[in-house]
Write a protein that holds these residues in place. Structure first.
Motif, mmCIF file in Angstrom:
data_model
loop_
_atom_site.group_PDB
_atom_site.id
_atom_site.type_symbol
_atom_site.label_atom_id
_atom_site.label_comp_id
_atom_site.label_asym_id
_atom_site.label_seq_id
_atom_site.Cartn_x
_atom_site.Cartn_y
_atom_site.Cartn_z
ATOM 1 N N THR A 19 62.747 50.034 -41.252
ATOM 2 C CA THR A 19 63.247 50.619 -42.494
ATOM 3 C C THR A 19 63.537 52.099 -42.309
ATOM 4 O OG1 THR A 19 61.974 48.984 -43.747
ATOM 5 C CG2 THR A 19 62.765 50.913 -44.946
ATOM 6 N N LYS A 20 62.649 52.811 -41.621
ATOM 7 C CA LYS A 20 62.877 54.226 -41.357
ATOM 8 C C LYS A 20 64.153 54.433 -40.534
ATOM 9 C CE LYS A 20 59.441 56.841 -40.071
ATOM 10 N NZ LYS A 20 58.204 57.363 -39.461
ATOM 11 N N GLU A 21 64.392 53.558 -39.561
ATOM 12 C CA GLU A 21 65.612 53.657 -38.751
ATOM 13 C C GLU A 21 66.846 53.507 -39.629
ATOM 14 O OE1 GLU A 21 65.205 50.700 -35.678
ATOM 15 O OE2 GLU A 21 63.618 51.818 -34.667
ATOM 16 N N GLN A 22 66.811 52.571 -40.565
ATOM 17 C CA GLN A 22 67.944 52.374 -41.468
ATOM 18 C C GLN A 22 68.147 53.584 -42.379
ATOM 19 O OE1 GLN A 22 70.273 49.895 -41.547
ATOM 20 N NE2 GLN A 22 69.278 49.337 -39.637
ATOM 21 N N LEU A 23 67.052 54.133 -42.885
ATOM 22 C CA LEU A 23 67.148 55.312 -43.744
ATOM 23 C C LEU A 23 67.704 56.515 -42.982
ATOM 24 C CD1 LEU A 23 63.833 54.840 -45.721
ATOM 25 C CD2 LEU A 23 66.142 54.741 -46.677
ATOM 26 N N LEU A 24 67.327 56.658 -41.725
ATOM 27 C CA LEU A 24 67.868 57.739 -40.908
ATOM 28 C C LEU A 24 69.373 57.578 -40.716
ATOM 29 C CD1 LEU A 24 65.070 58.144 -38.226
ATOM 30 C CD2 LEU A 24 65.849 59.881 -39.851
ATOM 31 N N LYS A 25 69.821 56.350 -40.490
ATOM 32 C CA LYS A 25 71.253 56.083 -40.342
ATOM 33 C C LYS A 25 72.021 56.416 -41.615
ATOM 34 C CE LYS A 25 70.831 52.434 -36.896
ATOM 35 N NZ LYS A 25 70.966 50.990 -36.626
ATOM 36 N N GLN A 26 71.345 56.303 -42.751
ATOM 37 C CA GLN A 26 71.969 56.605 -44.039
ATOM 38 C C GLN A 26 71.925 58.096 -44.362
ATOM 39 O OE1 GLN A 26 70.129 54.108 -47.016
ATOM 40 N NE2 GLN A 26 70.541 52.255 -45.842
ATOM 41 N N GLY A 27 71.333 58.884 -43.464
ATOM 42 C CA GLY A 27 71.322 60.330 -43.654
ATOM 43 C C GLY A 27 70.064 60.912 -44.260
ATOM 44 N N PHE A 28 69.028 60.128 -44.377
ATOM 45 C CA PHE A 28 67.769 60.623 -44.929
ATOM 46 C C PHE A 28 66.883 61.126 -43.790
ATOM 47 C CE2 PHE A 28 69.236 57.477 -48.030
ATOM 48 C CZ PHE A 28 69.208 58.247 -49.191
ATOM 49 N N GLY A 29 67.134 62.359 -43.360
ATOM 50 C CA GLY A 29 66.448 62.948 -42.219
ATOM 51 C C GLY A 29 64.939 63.057 -42.381
ATOM 52 N N TRP A 30 64.468 63.081 -43.607
ATOM 53 C CA TRP A 30 63.035 63.178 -43.887
ATOM 54 C C TRP A 30 62.250 62.073 -43.178
ATOM 55 C CZ3 TRP A 30 59.148 65.882 -45.920
ATOM 56 C CH2 TRP A 30 58.031 65.215 -46.362
ATOM 57 N N TYR A 31 62.855 60.900 -43.063
ATOM 58 C CA TYR A 31 62.159 59.754 -42.492
ATOM 59 C C TYR A 31 62.094 59.790 -40.973
ATOM 60 C CZ TYR A 31 62.086 58.026 -47.190
ATOM 61 O OH TYR A 31 61.858 57.918 -48.532
ATOM 62 N N GLY A 32 62.654 60.825 -40.365
ATOM 63 C CA GLY A 32 62.565 60.992 -38.922
ATOM 64 C C GLY A 32 61.281 61.663 -38.485
ATOM 65 N N LYS A 34 57.439 62.192 -37.751
ATOM 66 C CA LYS A 34 56.447 61.263 -37.207
ATOM 67 C C LYS A 34 55.362 60.874 -38.209
ATOM 68 C CE LYS A 34 54.028 60.479 -32.913
ATOM 69 N NZ LYS A 34 53.711 61.009 -31.605
ATOM 70 N N GLY A 35 54.960 61.785 -39.066
ATOM 71 C CA GLY A 35 53.865 61.516 -39.988
ATOM 72 C C GLY A 35 54.246 60.719 -41.223
ATOM 73 N N VAL A 36 55.516 60.466 -41.423
ATOM 74 C CA VAL A 36 55.946 59.725 -42.611
ATOM 75 C C VAL A 36 55.737 58.240 -42.361
ATOM 76 C CG1 VAL A 36 57.883 59.209 -44.133
ATOM 77 C CG2 VAL A 36 57.635 61.504 -43.189
ATOM 78 N N ASP A 37 54.840 57.640 -43.143
ATOM 79 C CA ASP A 37 54.550 56.221 -42.937
ATOM 80 C C ASP A 37 54.745 55.393 -44.201
ATOM 81 O OD1 ASP A 37 52.409 57.169 -44.356
ATOM 82 O OD2 ASP A 37 50.879 56.300 -43.077
ATOM 83 N N ARG A 38 55.452 55.963 -45.172
ATOM 84 C CA ARG A 38 55.771 55.237 -46.398
ATOM 85 C C ARG A 38 57.277 55.264 -46.595
ATOM 86 N NH1 ARG A 38 51.306 55.700 -50.908
ATOM 87 N NH2 ARG A 38 49.496 55.727 -49.562
ATOM 88 N N VAL A 39 57.789 54.157 -47.084
ATOM 89 C CA VAL A 39 59.222 54.044 -47.340
ATOM 90 C C VAL A 39 59.411 53.382 -48.705
ATOM 91 C CG1 VAL A 39 59.934 53.968 -44.921
ATOM 92 C CG2 VAL A 39 59.313 51.858 -46.070
ATOM 93 N N PRO A 40 60.553 53.618 -49.337
ATOM 94 C CA PRO A 40 60.799 52.996 -50.639
ATOM 95 C C PRO A 40 60.871 51.472 -50.538
ATOM 96 C CG PRO A 40 62.395 54.736 -50.197
ATOM 97 C CD PRO A 40 61.631 54.519 -48.945
ATOM 98 N N VAL A 41 60.320 50.798 -51.529
ATOM 99 C CA VAL A 41 60.310 49.340 -51.521
ATOM 100 C C VAL A 41 61.735 48.788 -51.534
ATOM 101 C CG1 VAL A 41 60.091 49.049 -54.021
ATOM 102 C CG2 VAL A 41 59.211 47.293 -52.495
#
Length: 57
Positions: A19-32, A34-41
């Motif tokens: 999910t983080k990989e998909q969010l990064l592809k969509q331009g959400f750099g925050w999810y890149g 390392k400490g971010v371990d939560r993503v939107p449902v």
């Protein structure tokens, strides 16, 4: 979440990673970060093709 839905901790981690990989592809750099371990449902819904928000009640 993983126990309620039948996912093991390692499976849940893999789902979050995908999910983080998909969010990064969509331009959400925050999810890149390392400490971010939560993503939107909603983002997990898109990766799994499910509506988790409906399953959790």
């Amino acid at each position: 979440m993983q126990v309620k839905l039948g996912y093991s901790p390692s499976q849940a981690s893999r789902i979050v990673k995908l999910t983080k990989e998909q969010l990064l592809k969509q331009g959400f750099g925050w999810y890149g970060k390392k400490g971010v371990d939560r993503v939107p449902v909603e983002a997990v819904d898109a990766v799994l093709g499910l509506k988790l928000s409906q399953l959790e009640g």
